[in-house]
Enzyme design. Structure first.
Site, PDB file in Angstrom:
ATOM      1  N   CYS A 113      -4.845  -1.890  10.336  1.00  0.00           N
ATOM      2  CA  CYS A 113      -4.894  -2.912   9.749  1.00  0.00           C
ATOM      3  C   CYS A 113      -2.911  -2.054   9.001  1.00  0.00           C
ATOM      4  O   CYS A 113      -2.975  -1.799   7.105  1.00  0.00           O
ATOM      5  CB  CYS A 113      -5.030  -3.562   8.515  1.00  0.00           C
ATOM      6  SG  CYS A 113      -4.584  -5.102   7.916  1.00  0.00           S
ATOM      7  N   CYS A 159      -1.976  -4.378   5.778  1.00  0.00           N
ATOM      8  CA  CYS A 159      -2.948  -3.966   4.800  1.00  0.00           C
ATOM      9  C   CYS A 159      -2.797  -2.557   4.004  1.00  0.00           C
ATOM     10  O   CYS A 159      -1.887  -2.656   2.556  1.00  0.00           O
ATOM     11  CB  CYS A 159      -4.487  -3.541   5.135  1.00  0.00           C
ATOM     12  SG  CYS A 159      -4.466  -4.963   6.421  1.00  0.00           S
ATOM     13  N   ASP A 160      -2.091  -1.821   4.631  1.00  0.00           N
ATOM     14  CA  ASP A 160      -2.333  -0.374   4.181  1.00  0.00           C
ATOM     15  C   ASP A 160      -1.046   0.319   5.012  1.00  0.00           C
ATOM     16  O   ASP A 160      -0.285   1.094   3.600  1.00  0.00           O
ATOM     17  CB  ASP A 160      -3.386   0.314   5.181  1.00  0.00           C
ATOM     18  CG  ASP A 160      -4.860   0.305   4.900  1.00  0.00           C
ATOM     19  OD1 ASP A 160      -4.855  -0.227   3.868  1.00  0.00           O
ATOM     20  OD2 ASP A 160      -5.649   0.487   5.959  1.00  0.00           O
TER      21      ASP A 160
END
Ligand code: NDP
Length: 355
Positions: free
Chosen positions: A175, A178-179
């Site tokens: 992701c 997300c990261d």
């Protein structure tokens, strides 16, 4: 006893549904999954869901990155009469934003505070043909319920290499949104595996942080839509490695340092120095236990049968979060549909004279 609402799942959709259902006095029961089941460990379907596998969550509204206590001081004044529970000097306040497991644990606690009951069991079988519905757990126990909210999420597909498993959260992710922002990925060359819209989108997104982004594509063409593929391929920071697959993730035990790539045309291999690998090779919704009793789309995601409602093909069964969303896949959008599912279930029960 027949339950009013059973919720299956353990991510933002499930806990938000539980918060709303318990506040509506529906006494919901959540099955959050069996933490001791090895299959759940492999699939990332443990209690607290996909977010339990991530680190910092910086895009969930109300949880900014950084010093939370300092943020609260600027956002909420200690003498604000509208906020009597001010705890500015509480030494236990975290000084960071929030990470995935914390966010999920807080959501679960919030649901429990309103009376939600939580059981750590896997639902392995359902009978949705007869009302009330019957759910069978992995230990053989059964539960009957008038309404069911399915919030079992989806799991990111990974390549399945042992070296990939070893470096999850140390440079291997599925992701970018997300990261990608995390310090370990900053100003380093990164790799994205896949050639679909997700891979192109993730690669383009990562150019904001990376010094260079390699796309590892197993064929000699993209699967992505033309516009997305062209945007990625034209980007000066993106280089496509055509006809290659990842053979091994290389690292120094602490973080990823590179990839060994294998050609899909011949036996040649090469090493690529990268600080991270993002898999964008699709997701798999967690619907196996439904055994085809709820309508899904071609990719297996549960379909909503009415626009902007969480209704499914089975009357009294509602779906929320990633299990019914192959497009947005964000914690906040899952939480939103969890809220909607609880309200839909409440109205269904009211309509049937069951509350
Ligand atoms: P897709 O299934 O479209 O693409 C998966 C990609 O991963 C393919 O290129 C496939 O290769 C590759 N792949 C699969 N397994 C492996 C493997 N083991 N090794 C290497 N490569 C592998 O998934 P997406 O998540 O990209 O998209 C899902 C859906 O969501 C699509 O309908 C897409 O259009 C949509 N979407 C739309 C977006 C938008 O419009 N903004 C953004 C993101 C997704 P191959 O091509 O060789 O099969």
């Amino acid at each position: 006893m027949t339950e009013k609402v059973v919720i299956i799942g353990s991510g933002p959709a499930a806990w938000t549904a539980a918060i709303y259902a318990s506040r509506a006095q529906l006494n919901p029961l959540v099955f959050q999954g069996d933490p001791t089941n090895n299959k759940n460990k492999q699939n990332g379907t443990l209690p607290l869901g996909q977010l339990a596998l991530t680190t910092e969550v910086e895009n969930f509204p109300s949880w900014p990155s950084g010093d939370t206590r300092a943020y609260l001081k600027t956002a909420l004044k200690p003498d604000d009469p509208d906020f009597p529970y001010w705890v500015a000097d509480d030494k236990d306040q975290p000084t960071h934003g929030i990470n995935g497991p914390e966010l999920m644990a807080l959501m679960r606690q919030q649901a429990k505070n309103f009376g939600t009951r939580v059981e750590s069991k896997d639902v392995v079988k359902v009978d949705l043909k007869n009302k009330p519905f019957t759910l069978t757990m992995h230990d053989g126990s059964t539960v009957q319920t008038h309404t069911l909210i399915i919030a079992t999420g989806a799991r990111a597909n990974y390549l399945g290499l042992p070296s990939e498993e070893k470096y999850k959260n140390k440079g291997v992710s599925a992701c970018a949104v997300c990261d990608g922002f995390l310090p370990i990925f900053r100003n380093k060359p990164l790799a994205v595996v896949g050639a679909g819209d997700s891979a192109c989108e993730e690669a383009t997104y990562l150019t904001k942080f990376a010094s260079k982004v390699y796309m590892i594509v197993r064929r000699d063409q993209m699967r992505a839509s033309k516009i997305m593929a062209e945007r990625a391929m034209k980007h000066p920071k993106i280089e496509v490695k055509w006809n290659r697959v990842v053979d091994e993730v290389l690292g120094n035990e602490k973080v990823v340092t590179g990839l060994r790539l294998k050609s899909t045309k011949d036996d040649s291999t090469e090493e690529l120095a990268v600080g991270g690998m993002f898999c964008a090779i699709g997701h798999t919704p967690n619907v196996a236990f439904l055994d085809g009793q709820v309508k899904t789309n071609e990719a297996g995601y549960i379909t909503w049968t009415t626009v902007a409602r969480t209704y499914t093909s089975v009357d009294g069964v509602f779906a929320a979060g990633d299990v019914a969303d192959d497009y947005y896949r964000q914690a906040v959008s899952a939480a939103g549909t969890g809220c909607m599912a609880a309200l839909d279930a409440e109205r269904w029960l009211g309509h049937h004279g069951l509350v």
